[in-house]
Design an enzyme around this catalytic site. Structure first.
Site, PDB file in Angstrom:
ATOM      1  N   SER A  23       0.817  -1.217   0.000  1.00 48.54           N
ATOM      2  CA  SER A  23       0.000   0.000   0.000  1.00 48.54           C
ATOM      3  C   SER A  23       0.853   1.270   0.000  1.00 48.54           C
ATOM      4  O   SER A  23       0.480   2.266  -0.625  1.00 48.54           O
ATOM      5  CB  SER A  23      -0.982  -0.001   1.168  1.00 48.54           C
ATOM      6  OG  SER A  23      -0.306   0.022   2.404  1.00 48.54           O
ATOM      7  N   SER A  24       1.987   1.250   0.661  1.00 45.30           N
ATOM      8  CA  SER A  24       2.856   2.442   0.690  1.00 45.30           C
ATOM      9  C   SER A  24       3.339   2.812  -0.706  1.00 45.30           C
ATOM     10  O   SER A  24       3.480   3.996  -1.030  1.00 45.30           O
ATOM     11  CB  SER A  24       4.076   2.194   1.581  1.00 45.30           C
ATOM     12  OG  SER A  24       3.670   1.940   2.901  1.00 45.30           O
TER      13      SER A  24
ATOM     14  N   GLY B  88       1.713   1.694  -3.607  1.00 41.55           N
ATOM     15  CA  GLY B  88       0.499   1.971  -4.369  1.00 41.55           C
ATOM     16  C   GLY B  88      -0.005   3.387  -4.165  1.00 41.55           C
ATOM     17  O   GLY B  88      -0.543   4.005  -5.089  1.00 41.55           O
TER      18      GLY B  88
ATOM     19  N   ASP C 139       3.329 -20.536  -8.869  1.00 44.58           N
ATOM     20  CA  ASP C 139       2.903 -21.927  -8.748  1.00 44.58           C
ATOM     21  C   ASP C 139       3.784 -22.703  -7.792  1.00 44.58           C
ATOM     22  O   ASP C 139       4.976 -22.395  -7.623  1.00 44.58           O
ATOM     23  CB  ASP C 139       2.974 -22.621 -10.117  1.00 44.58           C
ATOM     24  CG  ASP C 139       1.889 -22.143 -11.065  1.00 44.58           C
ATOM     25  OD1 ASP C 139       0.728 -22.064 -10.651  1.00 44.58           O
ATOM     26  OD2 ASP C 139       2.228 -21.849 -12.231  1.00 44.58           O
TER      27      ASP C 139
ATOM     28  N   THR D 184      10.022 -11.627 -11.414  1.00 47.73           N
ATOM     29  CA  THR D 184      10.072 -10.504 -12.335  1.00 47.73           C
ATOM     30  C   THR D 184       8.820  -9.665 -12.121  1.00 47.73           C
ATOM     31  O   THR D 184       7.708 -10.185 -12.067  1.00 47.73           O
ATOM     32  CB  THR D 184      10.170 -10.986 -13.793  1.00 47.73           C
ATOM     33  OG1 THR D 184      11.429 -11.664 -13.964  1.00 47.73           O
ATOM     34  CG2 THR D 184      10.107  -9.826 -14.774  1.00 47.73           C
ATOM     35  N   LEU D 185       9.000  -8.366 -11.995  1.00 45.11           N
ATOM     36  CA  LEU D 185       7.924  -7.425 -11.677  1.00 45.11           C
ATOM     37  C   LEU D 185       7.610  -6.551 -12.883  1.00 45.11           C
ATOM     38  O   LEU D 185       8.529  -6.064 -13.540  1.00 45.11           O
ATOM     39  CB  LEU D 185       8.346  -6.527 -10.511  1.00 45.11           C
ATOM     40  CG  LEU D 185       8.879  -7.240  -9.270  1.00 45.11           C
ATOM     41  CD1 LEU D 185       9.543  -6.244  -8.333  1.00 45.11           C
ATOM     42  CD2 LEU D 185       7.750  -7.985  -8.582  1.00 45.11           C
ATOM     43  N   GLU D 186       6.330  -6.351 -13.174  1.00 42.16           N
ATOM     44  CA  GLU D 186       5.904  -5.425 -14.218  1.00 42.16           C
ATOM     45  C   GLU D 186       5.575  -4.101 -13.542  1.00 42.16           C
ATOM     46  O   GLU D 186       4.743  -4.057 -12.653  1.00 42.16           O
ATOM     47  CB  GLU D 186       4.674  -5.953 -14.950  1.00 42.16           C
ATOM     48  CG  GLU D 186       4.856  -7.343 -15.541  1.00 42.16           C
ATOM     49  CD  GLU D 186       4.326  -8.452 -14.640  1.00 42.16           C
ATOM     50  OE1 GLU D 186       3.511  -8.174 -13.737  1.00 42.16           O
ATOM     51  OE2 GLU D 186       4.747  -9.598 -14.833  1.00 42.16           O
TER      52      GLU D 186
ATOM     53  N   TYR E  13       5.355 -26.901 -10.709  1.00 40.87           N
ATOM     54  CA  TYR E  13       5.734 -26.082 -11.859  1.00 40.87           C
ATOM     55  C   TYR E  13       7.115 -26.489 -12.352  1.00 40.87           C
ATOM     56  O   TYR E  13       8.047 -26.660 -11.565  1.00 40.87           O
ATOM     57  CB  TYR E  13       5.755 -24.603 -11.455  1.00 40.87           C
ATOM     58  CG  TYR E  13       6.191 -23.678 -12.563  1.00 40.87           C
ATOM     59  CD1 TYR E  13       5.304 -23.307 -13.562  1.00 40.87           C
ATOM     60  CD2 TYR E  13       7.481 -23.182 -12.613  1.00 40.87           C
ATOM     61  CE1 TYR E  13       5.695 -22.450 -14.582  1.00 40.87           C
ATOM     62  CE2 TYR E  13       7.881 -22.324 -13.626  1.00 40.87           C
ATOM     63  CZ  TYR E  13       6.984 -21.963 -14.608  1.00 40.87           C
ATOM     64  OH  TYR E  13       7.373 -21.129 -15.623  1.00 40.87           O
TER      65      TYR E  13
END
Length: 180
Positions: free
Chosen positions: A103-104, A106, A120, A128-130, A160
């Site tokens: 939240s901080s 966001g 999974d 990996t972050l978008e 996975y």
């Protein structure tokens, strides 16, 4: 289905049923674990054009500009798409997990993990972050950037073993391989 508490996450890490490396008790929350932003970003560049418009084509390998984050920070720009990665390696053969924002972050209008949040059972690696921003925003390596939570699954488990398993650093989309 049960969502693990922070205290249960600590127990599962100690029992080696959840991998978090490196692990810091101070990053544990009531129902999640904070991940930190790694030191590398990749800024997505168009890889094709269609009817005169520059675009992304999933049939082609994506193009990226690599950016190394430094302690004084890096200024993310609106309208750009970035890939980042977690400092931590995560994984579990016993639990599935979800990656989500914090939240901080966001509240700065930073979208730090836009989609593909499911981890999974059987996956082990850095996440990996978008990343996208609404306003020019400074980010820093090792800053707390989001959180992961774990839950029990119901039914037979198939671990996975896909192409992103054991990823380190930023791992771009490999969707183009589906067309070969």
């Amino acid at each position: 289905m049960a969502w693990l508490t922070g205290e249960q996450i600590v127990i599962e890490v100690k029992q080696k049923r959840i991998t978090i490396e490196p692990f810091s008790l101070g990053q544990t929350n009531p129902n999640s674990y904070d991940y930190r932003l790694g030191k590398t970003l990749k800024r997505l560049l168009p890889n094709s054009s269609h009817l005169g418009q520059v675009c992304l084509d999933p049939k082609k390998r994506m193009n990226y500009e690599e950016i190394n984050l430094v302690q004084r920070g890096y200024l993310l720009q609106p309208g750009q798409a970035y890939l980042g990665h977690t400092v931590e390696v995560f994984g579990s053969d016993h639990f599935a997990s979800l990656v989500t924002g914090k939240s901080s972050i966001g509240r700065l209008f930073v979208h730090n993990h836009i989609c593909a949040g499911l981890i999974d059972q059987g996956f082990v690696g850095q996440i990996t972050l978008e990343i996208e921003v609404q306003l020019p925003t400074l980010i820093y390596p090792n800053m707390r950037f989001g959180q992961v939570f774990w839950f029990e699954t119901v039914g037979p488990v198939k671990l996975y073993s896909g192409r992103y398993n054991h990823q380190r650093n930023v791992t771009p989309s490999q969707i183009y391989e589906d067309f070969q």
